[in-house]
Design a protein around this motif. Structure first.
Motif, PDB file in Angstrom:
ATOM      1  N   ILE A  47       0.828  -1.203   0.000  1.00  0.00           N
ATOM      2  CA  ILE A  47       0.000   0.000   0.000  1.00  0.00           C
ATOM      3  C   ILE A  47       0.869   1.261   0.000  1.00  0.00           C
ATOM      4  O   ILE A  47       0.575   2.242  -0.686  1.00  0.00           O
ATOM      5  N   ARG A  48       1.961   1.231   0.764  1.00  0.00           N
ATOM      6  CA  ARG A  48       2.828   2.416   0.831  1.00  0.00           C
ATOM      7  C   ARG A  48       3.600   2.618  -0.468  1.00  0.00           C
ATOM      8  O   ARG A  48       3.916   3.758  -0.829  1.00  0.00           O
ATOM      9  N   ARG A  49       3.886   1.530  -1.163  1.00  0.00           N
ATOM     10  CA  ARG A  49       4.650   1.648  -2.407  1.00  0.00           C
ATOM     11  C   ARG A  49       3.745   1.861  -3.613  1.00  0.00           C
ATOM     12  O   ARG A  49       4.071   2.625  -4.517  1.00  0.00           O
ATOM     13  N   HIS A  84      -0.050   2.923  -4.140  1.00  0.00           N
ATOM     14  CA  HIS A  84      -1.276   3.370  -3.486  1.00  0.00           C
ATOM     15  C   HIS A  84      -2.530   2.762  -4.109  1.00  0.00           C
ATOM     16  O   HIS A  84      -3.533   2.538  -3.417  1.00  0.00           O
ATOM     17  N   TRP A  85      -2.474   2.456  -5.401  1.00  0.00           N
ATOM     18  CA  TRP A  85      -3.653   1.916  -6.072  1.00  0.00           C
ATOM     19  C   TRP A  85      -4.064   0.549  -5.536  1.00  0.00           C
ATOM     20  O   TRP A  85      -5.190   0.104  -5.745  1.00  0.00           O
ATOM     21  N   ILE A 107      -4.818  -0.146  -2.650  1.00  0.00           N
ATOM     22  CA  ILE A 107      -5.909   0.026  -1.694  1.00  0.00           C
ATOM     23  C   ILE A 107      -7.268  -0.146  -2.368  1.00  0.00           C
ATOM     24  O   ILE A 107      -8.227  -0.655  -1.776  1.00  0.00           O
ATOM     25  N   THR A 160      -2.982   2.105   8.171  1.00  0.00           N
ATOM     26  CA  THR A 160      -1.850   1.393   7.558  1.00  0.00           C
ATOM     27  C   THR A 160      -0.639   1.419   8.483  1.00  0.00           C
ATOM     28  O   THR A 160       0.467   1.087   8.069  1.00  0.00           O
ATOM     29  N   GLU A 175     -10.443   8.562  -0.827  1.00  0.00           N
ATOM     30  CA  GLU A 175      -9.905   9.782  -1.433  1.00  0.00           C
ATOM     31  C   GLU A 175     -10.953  10.885  -1.540  1.00  0.00           C
ATOM     32  O   GLU A 175     -10.612  12.072  -1.610  1.00  0.00           O
TER      33      GLU A 175
END
Length: 309
Positions: free
Chosen positions: A126-128, A130-131, A133, A221, A273
């Motif tokens: 998720i941190r690398r 983002h999509w 998620i 996260t 978002e």
């Protein structure tokens, strides 16, 4: 919350001490776990989780404490479905009541290791990327909808891929050998049915982790919060099983509540978002769904339960 290495070390030492205490002081002799004892152990684990949440509140603030509480409630609620599968496995293999505690103890140790790996991978992705998620959110919504229309659960051990591979390398004894997972016969190791049950419990928990961990990642996260909420839920899983084993049929609508929770947290991930749902509101919604399905299960019992009553 950027937990230092000491937070991680001290927490895992604490978990290890709790497991050793359970194994050597309370689980040395095979015996059936009574409902009263299971309820006391369940209150003990819940109390520890509440105490840890209070500690987070005073060290890291109310937001992190809310994230921990929400993650813990999600894990505990989703584990209800897991417990029902465990019950079916134990009944299918006719596991003696005196050995169920042993299987669940070692199953929990395996679950802690596997979930730790899942969390590290999930948070890293998720941190690398983002999509990811959105992929996890869509997966949770799909799983929740599918679960809502699923027929009564059945188990088919013969279809389990882990079990198929295992049987190629090990012969299995016809009956149980006390609490042993392996025995020596004819100069080689034989597996007992108890080891088969343990493998099924472990592989089932891995499947459930693919739902529960993304659900907690919808709340936070922060790896430390995700990990600790998972650990506390898993540690209390065994005592919760023995406390609720006879009541699982009573809460027959809980299945729909769990489905709704998966759809809700999946939707939260997909809309994060554009519409940020506060953690306290998410916790309230999840708690309300659980309470509603439990109350409705008691008000409108299944025909079988009504006849038994």
């Amino acid at each position: 919350m950027h937990a230092s290495i000491w937070f991680w070390v001290l927490f895992n030492v604490f978990v290890l001490l709790m497991l050793v205490l359970d194994l050597w002081l309370f689980s040395r002799k095979p015996r059936e776990v009574r409902v009263r004892e299971a309820l006391l152990w369940t209150l003990f684990w819940v109390g520890l989780a509440v105490g840890f949440g209070v500690l987070i509140r005073f060290t890291e603030g109310s937001q992190k404490a809310l994230e921990f509480a929400t993650g813990y409630v999600i894990e505990e609620s989703l584990s209800m479905d897991n417990l029902f599968i465990f019950l079916l496995i134990f009944r299918y293999f006719k596991v003696p009541g005196t050995q169920q505690h042993r299987v669940l103890f070692w199953g929990i140790i395996g679950a802690l290791v596997m979930r730790g790996i899942f969390i590290a991978v999930g948070v890293g992705l998720i941190r690398r990327f983002h999509w990811i998620i959105y992929v996890l959110g869509a997966f949770l919504v799909y799983t929740g909808i599918r679960m809502m229309f699923e027929k009564e659960k059945e188990i088919h051990p013969e279809r389990n891929p882990v079990l198929k591979v295992f049987r190629r390398f090990f012969k299995v004894t016809e009956g149980y050998e006390g609490g042993k997972f392996l025995v020596r016969r004819e100069g080689r190791r034989w597996a007992t049915p108890l080891l088969i049950v343990l493998l099924l419990v472990e592989s089932t928990d891995v499947l459930f982790a693919t739902d529960s961990i993304p659900a907690v990642l919808a709340i936070t996260t922060d790896p430390f919060i995700v990990y600790t909420s998972n650990v506390f839920a898993v540690l209390g899983l065994r005592s919760l099983y023995f406390a609720l084993a006879g009541l699982m049929r009573v809460f027959h609508l809980l299945h729909y509540g769990i489905s709704a929770i998966l759809v809700f947290v999946g939707g939260k991930m997909l809309t994060a978002e554009y519409w940020r749902i506060p953690t306290y509101a998410a916790l309230g919604v999840i708690g309300a769904i659980l309470a509603l399905t439990i109350v409705l299960s008691l008000i409108f019992p299944e025909k079988e339960n009504r006849a038994a009553a």
